[in-house]
Scaffold this active site. Structure first.
Site, PDB file in Angstrom:
ATOM      1  N   ASN A 162      40.203   3.182  30.460  1.00  0.00           N
ATOM      2  CA  ASN A 162      39.712   4.442  31.747  1.00  0.00           C
ATOM      3  C   ASN A 162      38.295   4.861  31.977  1.00  0.00           C
ATOM      4  O   ASN A 162      38.186   4.798  31.297  1.00  0.00           O
ATOM      5  CB  ASN A 162      40.879   5.768  30.787  1.00  0.00           C
ATOM      6  CG  ASN A 162      40.927   6.125  31.871  1.00  0.00           C
ATOM      7  OD1 ASN A 162      40.984   6.397  33.508  1.00  0.00           O
ATOM      8  ND2 ASN A 162      40.959   7.799  31.434  1.00  0.00           N
ATOM      9  N   GLY A 163      38.287   4.585  33.433  1.00  0.00           N
ATOM     10  CA  GLY A 163      36.402   4.957  33.448  1.00  0.00           C
ATOM     11  C   GLY A 163      36.759   3.787  34.790  1.00  0.00           C
ATOM     12  O   GLY A 163      37.256   3.338  35.352  1.00  0.00           O
ATOM     13  N   CYS A 199      43.683   6.830  34.476  1.00  0.00           N
ATOM     14  CA  CYS A 199      44.490   5.843  33.796  1.00  0.00           C
ATOM     15  C   CYS A 199      44.897   6.018  32.967  1.00  0.00           C
ATOM     16  O   CYS A 199      44.342   7.603  32.933  1.00  0.00           O
ATOM     17  CB  CYS A 199      43.417   4.517  33.776  1.00  0.00           C
ATOM     18  SG  CYS A 199      42.745   3.571  35.612  1.00  0.00           S
ATOM     19  N   HIS A 217      37.424  29.898  67.514  1.00  0.00           N
ATOM     20  CA  HIS A 217      36.519  29.800  67.133  1.00  0.00           C
ATOM     21  C   HIS A 217      36.443  27.687  68.008  1.00  0.00           C
ATOM     22  O   HIS A 217      35.505  26.979  67.805  1.00  0.00           O
ATOM     23  CB  HIS A 217      35.437  29.824  67.002  1.00  0.00           C
ATOM     24  CG  HIS A 217      35.105  31.100  66.518  1.00  0.00           C
ATOM     25  ND1 HIS A 217      34.258  31.326  67.699  1.00  0.00           N
ATOM     26  CD2 HIS A 217      35.247  32.097  65.540  1.00  0.00           C
ATOM     27  CE1 HIS A 217      34.220  33.113  67.529  1.00  0.00           C
ATOM     28  NE2 HIS A 217      34.989  33.229  66.340  1.00  0.00           N
ATOM     29  N   GLU A 260      49.065  17.198  49.895  1.00  0.00           N
ATOM     30  CA  GLU A 260      49.436  16.533  48.585  1.00  0.00           C
ATOM     31  C   GLU A 260      50.499  15.950  48.095  1.00  0.00           C
ATOM     32  O   GLU A 260      51.075  15.358  48.039  1.00  0.00           O
ATOM     33  CB  GLU A 260      49.203  16.277  47.384  1.00  0.00           C
ATOM     34  CG  GLU A 260      49.152  17.827  46.884  1.00  0.00           C
ATOM     35  CD  GLU A 260      48.470  18.487  45.608  1.00  0.00           C
ATOM     36  OE1 GLU A 260      47.989  18.089  44.947  1.00  0.00           O
ATOM     37  OE2 GLU A 260      48.221  19.456  44.778  1.00  0.00           O
ATOM     38  N   ARG A 267      49.166  10.335  35.199  1.00  0.00           N
ATOM     39  CA  ARG A 267      47.566   9.759  35.512  1.00  0.00           C
ATOM     40  C   ARG A 267      47.331   8.901  36.363  1.00  0.00           C
ATOM     41  O   ARG A 267      45.880   8.325  36.531  1.00  0.00           O
ATOM     42  CB  ARG A 267      47.033   9.610  33.535  1.00  0.00           C
ATOM     43  CG  ARG A 267      46.889  11.054  32.798  1.00  0.00           C
ATOM     44  CD  ARG A 267      46.569  10.171  31.522  1.00  0.00           C
ATOM     45  NE  ARG A 267      45.379   9.868  31.726  1.00  0.00           N
ATOM     46  CZ  ARG A 267      43.963  10.880  31.305  1.00  0.00           C
ATOM     47  NH1 ARG A 267      44.465  11.809  31.234  1.00  0.00           N
ATOM     48  NH2 ARG A 267      43.330  10.340  31.658  1.00  0.00           N
ATOM     49  N   GLU A 270      45.178  27.009  49.385  1.00  0.00           N
ATOM     50  CA  GLU A 270      45.134  26.358  48.375  1.00  0.00           C
ATOM     51  C   GLU A 270      47.162  25.982  48.645  1.00  0.00           C
ATOM     52  O   GLU A 270      47.418  24.188  48.681  1.00  0.00           O
ATOM     53  CB  GLU A 270      45.510  27.237  47.003  1.00  0.00           C
ATOM     54  CG  GLU A 270      46.482  26.923  46.128  1.00  0.00           C
ATOM     55  CD  GLU A 270      46.632  25.252  45.546  1.00  0.00           C
ATOM     56  OE1 GLU A 270      45.055  24.287  45.432  1.00  0.00           O
ATOM     57  OE2 GLU A 270      47.815  25.148  44.533  1.00  0.00           O
ATOM     58  N   TRP A 273      45.611   3.623  37.562  1.00  0.00           N
ATOM     59  CA  TRP A 273      45.100   4.320  39.147  1.00  0.00           C
ATOM     60  C   TRP A 273      43.871   4.002  39.477  1.00  0.00           C
ATOM     61  O   TRP A 273      42.972   3.222  38.770  1.00  0.00           O
ATOM     62  CB  TRP A 273      44.829   6.146  38.726  1.00  0.00           C
ATOM     63  CG  TRP A 273      44.190   6.961  40.074  1.00  0.00           C
ATOM     64  CD1 TRP A 273      45.423   6.650  41.153  1.00  0.00           C
ATOM     65  CD2 TRP A 273      43.096   6.584  41.327  1.00  0.00           C
ATOM     66  NE1 TRP A 273      44.742   8.324  42.332  1.00  0.00           N
ATOM     67  CE2 TRP A 273      43.638   7.501  41.986  1.00  0.00           C
ATOM     68  CE3 TRP A 273      42.035   6.570  40.919  1.00  0.00           C
ATOM     69  CZ2 TRP A 273      42.826   7.458  43.392  1.00  0.00           C
ATOM     70  CZ3 TRP A 273      41.215   6.960  41.507  1.00  0.00           C
ATOM     71  CH2 TRP A 273      41.257   7.320  43.145  1.00  0.00           C
ATOM     72  N   LYS A 328      46.599  13.135  38.486  1.00  0.00           N
ATOM     73  CA  LYS A 328      46.326  13.785  37.698  1.00  0.00           C
ATOM     74  C   LYS A 328      44.487  13.213  36.953  1.00  0.00           C
ATOM     75  O   LYS A 328      44.890  12.010  36.579  1.00  0.00           O
ATOM     76  CB  LYS A 328      46.886  14.229  36.886  1.00  0.00           C
ATOM     77  CG  LYS A 328      46.450  15.971  36.598  1.00  0.00           C
ATOM     78  CD  LYS A 328      48.710  16.900  35.631  1.00  0.00           C
ATOM     79  CE  LYS A 328      48.135  18.306  36.005  1.00  0.00           C
ATOM     80  NZ  LYS A 328      48.336  18.479  37.413  1.00  0.00           N
ATOM     81  N   LYS A 330      48.989  21.616  48.461  1.00  0.00           N
ATOM     82  CA  LYS A 330      49.524  22.214  47.731  1.00  0.00           C
ATOM     83  C   LYS A 330      50.827  20.960  48.968  1.00  0.00           C
ATOM     84  O   LYS A 330      51.482  19.772  49.084  1.00  0.00           O
ATOM     85  CB  LYS A 330      50.506  23.058  48.138  1.00  0.00           C
ATOM     86  CG  LYS A 330      50.041  24.068  46.334  1.00  0.00           C
ATOM     87  CD  LYS A 330      50.310  23.635  45.404  1.00  0.00           C
ATOM     88  CE  LYS A 330      49.318  22.444  44.356  1.00  0.00           C
ATOM     89  NZ  LYS A 330      48.500  22.650  44.087  1.00  0.00           N
TER      90      LYS A 330
HETATM   91  C1  F6R Z   1      45.682  20.048  43.524  1.00  0.00           C
HETATM   92  C2  F6R Z   1      45.001  19.312  42.005  1.00  0.00           C
HETATM   93  C3  F6R Z   1      43.850  19.390  42.293  1.00  0.00           C
HETATM   94  C4  F6R Z   1      42.948  19.646  40.589  1.00  0.00           C
HETATM   95  C5  F6R Z   1      41.741  18.684  40.666  1.00  0.00           C
HETATM   96  C6  F6R Z   1      40.744  19.532  39.352  1.00  0.00           C
HETATM   97  O1  F6R Z   1      46.860  20.374  42.866  1.00  0.00           O
HETATM   98  O2  F6R Z   1      45.963  19.471  40.865  1.00  0.00           O
HETATM   99  O3  F6R Z   1      43.621  19.767  43.135  1.00  0.00           O
HETATM  100  O4  F6R Z   1      42.683  21.238  40.626  1.00  0.00           O
HETATM  101  O5  F6R Z   1      42.313  17.737  40.561  1.00  0.00           O
HETATM  102  O6  F6R Z   1      40.964  18.893  38.448  1.00  0.00           O
HETATM  103  P1  F6R Z   1      40.567  19.825  37.467  1.00  0.00           P
HETATM  104  O7  F6R Z   1      41.722  20.758  37.399  1.00  0.00           O
HETATM  105  O8  F6R Z   1      41.666  19.070  36.060  1.00  0.00           O
HETATM  106  O9  F6R Z   1      39.292  19.744  37.159  1.00  0.00           O
END
Ligand code: F6R
Length: 612
Positions: free
Chosen positions: A102-103, A2, A507, A491, A27, A484, A76, A607, A488
């Site tokens: 937030n939390g 949040c 396997h 998500e 966020r 990765e 969130w 994020k 990408k």
């Molecule tokens: C994917 C992504 C997440 C972050 C993960 C860690 O695109 O952004 O997988 O890499 O949540 O976040 P941080 O780097 O902020 O600890």
């Protein structure tokens, strides 16, 4: 998770709050709300399910809120589905106190039941409402808001950043934090609280980072910050270097594309101040020699994409330093009894510096006597502050939920660290060292060269965006890159996708390959390209369509077996993954664009993950 904003000043609060929420929306974005105290001392609240734009419309069409002090929140959801009632701010039973949070409050059920026995009636399913009702309870008892806040903080367990308004104190915001980010901004027209600096850049760059257990009281005139024992503190102020445009789209359709395109510059910033006269200089790690003497193993701990950087780091650092290196998921790390202690160095990687699992891993490592080095993007974040050594990526603010430039700069910095440590302990020979340092300096221009072919990836994505399932295969660092690439794609485009070590596919998982299945084969790691070729042939003979990514070195070999081939500029093998990730980002971006997805704010995500 949040986002929180608060403003106590001379101007109208609503536009300031909405502007801040817009910048914090990445966020969390399932509901939003604001609370403002009017000039005549009334607490007014508006909140709504959905994106911030829904709240904005509501505010435009209904009687406007007015006042010079207020708090706002973008959510969130953790406790309770996203709806109007569960949206923040939450208001106490007496209608005087509003809270944004937030939390997560871990003991909220126990407190809720005890308050219900005292006659409190709850309207939402959230843990946050418990905070505001508990505050109401203590405030009624003591008639002292600050004392009541301390009582609440003593009673609740968990993580929180809080913004509190009370109409009995119409010129004050009270703020508090524990294990969730909150900073204070000092502006000319008032003072602010915010979850991160991007929300404040339009108003001020002078900030103070709140620490755990601190409580702040903000008015238009000033800010007082107290520690857990109620003593007034003299806190250091910091200047944020980012400018406003860094947190704006600047003509790009999405932040993600902007951030992908910013990578040459971001990488340049990461390395330019750390390479001088063909030498890597890590001012942050002056006692590296001493540190290395005592280290017999390294853990790289992180979540999501940052963990994928750690996997690339594992391969690279083991090769460079000749000691065991383990890449570990932060959410698993502290429950797996890692071999910590003085002989282990723990490297924590985190863009936000606030990821709760990574933070917990850091604390576990320190508790067990290990030194912690962190690679972080956000200045002053919790992980940065609690580490023994911090290397900042200097990537600038990353707004898109899917990380791109933070990932790349984390990788560059981790590799730079590996080469630096190898030099400090005389493991790397001079010639090799010189070659790698030279290649580090060429990375920005080589990344630009890959980005210049953006249209090719766009074309490829428009050919394949309808696939329901995509496999990434590769060996060694290419395998780490595949993870990765797959993340990408998942998500932001919601396509099911998996990444496999190329030799592992047979396997079991090869049973999923059928005519038309899309396989993205990564064969940039030259020493194993031939081996990967065999695996490409295996999937091709079962009808898979193969997009292959290679360098000039192996283009001919791999090209013969692929439906589409992308050839990247060559660099030192250690640095090749830095270039290798760019096509994967672009492919995922354009696939998601073709599918009409909400690229910067993918469903269910946010994020900075500040819950476990
Ligand atoms: C994917 C992504 C997440 C972050 C993960 C860690 O695109 O952004 O997988 O890499 O949540 O976040 P941080 O780097 O902020 O600890």
């Amino acid at each position: 998770m949040c986002g929180i904003i608060g403003f106590a000043g001379k101007a109208e609060a609503v536009p300031v709050l909405l502007d801040g929420l817009e910048r914090l929306e990445y966020r969390g974005y399932d509901s939003a709300g604001i609370a403002v105290v009017s000039e005549d001392g009334a607490l007014q609240v508006k909140k709504s399910k959905g994106r911030l734009s829904v709240l904005q419309k509501l505010l435009e069409t209904q009687e406007p809120l007015s006042g010079n002090i207020g708090i706002g929140h973008t959510r969130w959801a953790t406790h309770g589905e996203p709806n109007d009632t569960n949206a923040h701010p939450h208001v106490g039973q007496g209608g005087k106190i509003a809270v944004v949070h937030n939390g997560i409050i871990e003991n909220y059920l126990e407190i809720k039941q005890s308050l219900m026995r005292k006659g409190f009636v709850f309207s939402s399913d959230t843990d946050t409402e418990v905070i505001v009702q508990l505050l109401e309870y203590y405030y009624r008892k003591k008639s002292d808001l600050l004392e009541a806040v301390y009582d609440v903080l003593n009673r609740i367990k968990g993580a929180y950043a809080l913004g509190i308004l009370c109409s009995d104190f119409p010129d004050q915001i009270v703020a508090a934090r524990k294990d969730a980010p909150l900073l204070i901004g000092y502006g000319e027209d008032g003072n602010y609280i915010a979850s991160d600096a991007t929300a404040l850049l339009a108003h001020t760059r002078t900030v103070t980072y709140m620490e755990d257990d601190e409580v702040a009281v903000l008015t238009a005139e000033g800010v007082r910050i107290f520690d857990g024992d109620r003593s007034l503190l003299e806190k250091e102020k910091h200047t944020i270097e980012w400018d406003v445009s860094a947190a704006e789209k600047c003509g790009y359709a999405h932040f993600m594309l902007k951030e992908i395109m910013e990578q040459p510059e971001a990488v340049r910033k990461t390395i330019s101040c750390r390479i001088a006269d063909k030498e890597i200089v890590l001012e942050e790690l002056k006692d590296a020699k001493e540190l290395l003497k005592n280290i017999s193993r390294i853990y790289i701990v992180a979540c999501g994409s940052a963990y994928h950087v750690g996997m690339v780091g594992k391969y690279a650092l083991e090769k460079l330093l000749h000691i065991p290196v383990e890449a570990s998921l932060a959410s698993e790390f502290r429950y797996s009894e890692p071999l910590l202690g003085e002989s282990a160095l723990v490297i924590v990687i985190s863009q936000s510096g606030e990821t709760l699992d990574s933070m917990a891993a850091l604390r576990e490592a320190k508790r067990k006597g290990s030194r912690v080095l962190s690679i972080v993007n956000v200045m002053g974040s919790s992980i940065a502050r609690e580490s023994d050594y911090v290397l900042y990526t200097w990537a600038g603010p990353e707004i898109a939920v899917a990380t791109t430039k933070a990932y790349t700069t984390q990788m560059v910095l981790l590799l730079l660290l590996g080469v630096y440590l190898a030099k400090q302990s005389d493991i790397i020979v001079r010639e090799e060292y010189g070659k790698i340092v030279g290649e580090f300096q060429k990375l920005p221009e080589k990344i630009s060269a890959v980005l210049n072919n953006l249209k090719d990836y766009q074309k490829s994505a428009s050919r394949y965006f309808n696939h329901n399932s995509v496999f990434y295969i590769g060996r060694n660092v290419d395998y780490a890159l595949g993870l990765e690439g797959s993340l990408k794609l998942k998500e932001i485009s919601y396509i099911h996708s998996e990444s496999y070590a190329a030799g592992e596919l047979k396997h079991g998982t090869i049973s999923l390959i059928e005519p038309g299945t899309l396989v993205i084969a990564l064969a940039m790691y030259e020493p194993l390209a031939e081996k990967t070729l065999s695996n490409i042939v295996e999937v091709r003979s079962r009808g898979a369509e193969v997009i292959a990514i290679t360098t000039e070195l192996t283009a001919q070999l791999i090209g013969s077996q692929s439906s589409e081939l992308f050839v990247l500029p060559e660099t030192h093998p250690l640095l090749q993954p830095v270039l290798g990730v760019i096509p994967l980002q672009l492919f995922a971006y354009y696939v998601a664009l073709n599918r009409g997805c909400d690229i910067d704010k993918p469903r269910n995500l946010a994020k900075s993950v500040t819950v476990e």
